[in-house]
Design an enzyme around this catalytic site. Sequence first.
Site, PDB file in Angstrom:
ATOM      1  N   TYR A 268     -16.493   4.349  20.671  1.00  0.00           N
ATOM      2  CA  TYR A 268     -16.531   4.644  22.104  1.00  0.00           C
ATOM      3  C   TYR A 268     -17.817   5.382  22.465  1.00  0.00           C
ATOM      4  O   TYR A 268     -18.509   5.032  23.439  1.00  0.00           O
ATOM      5  CB  TYR A 268     -15.313   5.488  22.491  1.00  0.00           C
ATOM      6  CG  TYR A 268     -15.306   5.953  23.926  1.00  0.00           C
ATOM      7  CD1 TYR A 268     -15.138   5.044  24.969  1.00  0.00           C
ATOM      8  CD2 TYR A 268     -15.454   7.302  24.243  1.00  0.00           C
ATOM      9  CE1 TYR A 268     -15.124   5.467  26.291  1.00  0.00           C
ATOM     10  CE2 TYR A 268     -15.440   7.732  25.563  1.00  0.00           C
ATOM     11  CZ  TYR A 268     -15.270   6.813  26.573  1.00  0.00           C
ATOM     12  OH  TYR A 268     -15.274   7.239  27.892  1.00  0.00           O
TER      13      TYR A 268
ATOM     14  N   LYS B 148     -21.063   4.236  25.013  1.00  0.00           N
ATOM     15  CA  LYS B 148     -21.525   5.030  26.155  1.00  0.00           C
ATOM     16  C   LYS B 148     -22.984   5.456  25.988  1.00  0.00           C
ATOM     17  O   LYS B 148     -23.719   5.566  26.974  1.00  0.00           O
ATOM     18  CB  LYS B 148     -20.620   6.253  26.334  1.00  0.00           C
ATOM     19  CG  LYS B 148     -19.203   5.889  26.762  1.00  0.00           C
ATOM     20  CD  LYS B 148     -19.188   5.136  28.081  1.00  0.00           C
ATOM     21  CE  LYS B 148     -17.808   4.829  28.584  1.00  0.00           C
ATOM     22  NZ  LYS B 148     -17.793   4.119  29.878  1.00  0.00           N
TER      23      LYS B 148
END
Length: 264
Positions: free
Chosen positions: A148, A152
């Site tokens: 994750y 980002k």
Amino acid sequence: MPQQPDRVAIVTGGTDGIGLCTAWHLARLGLHVIIVEFLHCDLASVRSIWRFVHNFKAKRLPLHVLVNNAGVMMVPQRKTEDGFEEHFGLNYLGHFLLTNLLLSTLKESGSPDHRARVVTVSSATHYVGELHMDDLQGSRGYSPHGAYAQSKLALVLFTYRLQRLLQARGDPVTANAVDPGVVDTDLYRHVCWGTRLLKRLLGWLLFKTPEEGAWTSVVAAVSPELEGRGGHYLYNGRETPSRDVTYDRKLQQNLWARSCELVG
């Protein structure tokens, strides 16, 4: 924020959470908002979205704002239909491809005194992310949090590279990344039970509401103060420094080139 009744926006992942609130805020400002669902994103679906917008273009309907909002967080190891690790494929590659496919429409819709805008939703998690250029799919060891955070981080690098290209060509489009903060949404359904319990007990105190989390995206999309200004990372509606590595132009270029290869 001023009313903008003649402008058109696309918001990915706009059916709930931050995306829905972003779409709602923009619609209240008079924008015509197209909501794109991205939950089961594959590259064929992204190209279908482009064809849909291209039909709008043929009817002389413009596109002034693209909000790359959709995402998943800390999901178990699994792949998109194209075979990409889901965080990297949905959070990053899908938006990379969609943005590039829509750039010509955005450029034609913008003007020197009222530019089109690309708003990409990142996260403070990018500060601890590591970009593994030799293993972007996490095949050598999967961590939900690491995957994750990498996605980002990639979104911030992409935003800065995009802005440099737009500026070099003199295109009437700007690109900025935003950080919504810690927001009470369904994205947390895959985190550990202790975090879910903390969220349930203290979420009202520690977490922003989706409406509050959406506000920085709205600022980036319509604020007059950001007219003509791109290549920024915004938090709580204000410019703030992103992680040092995100300003590495060589890394930005390498990620961009590799992304082009992956999406064909």
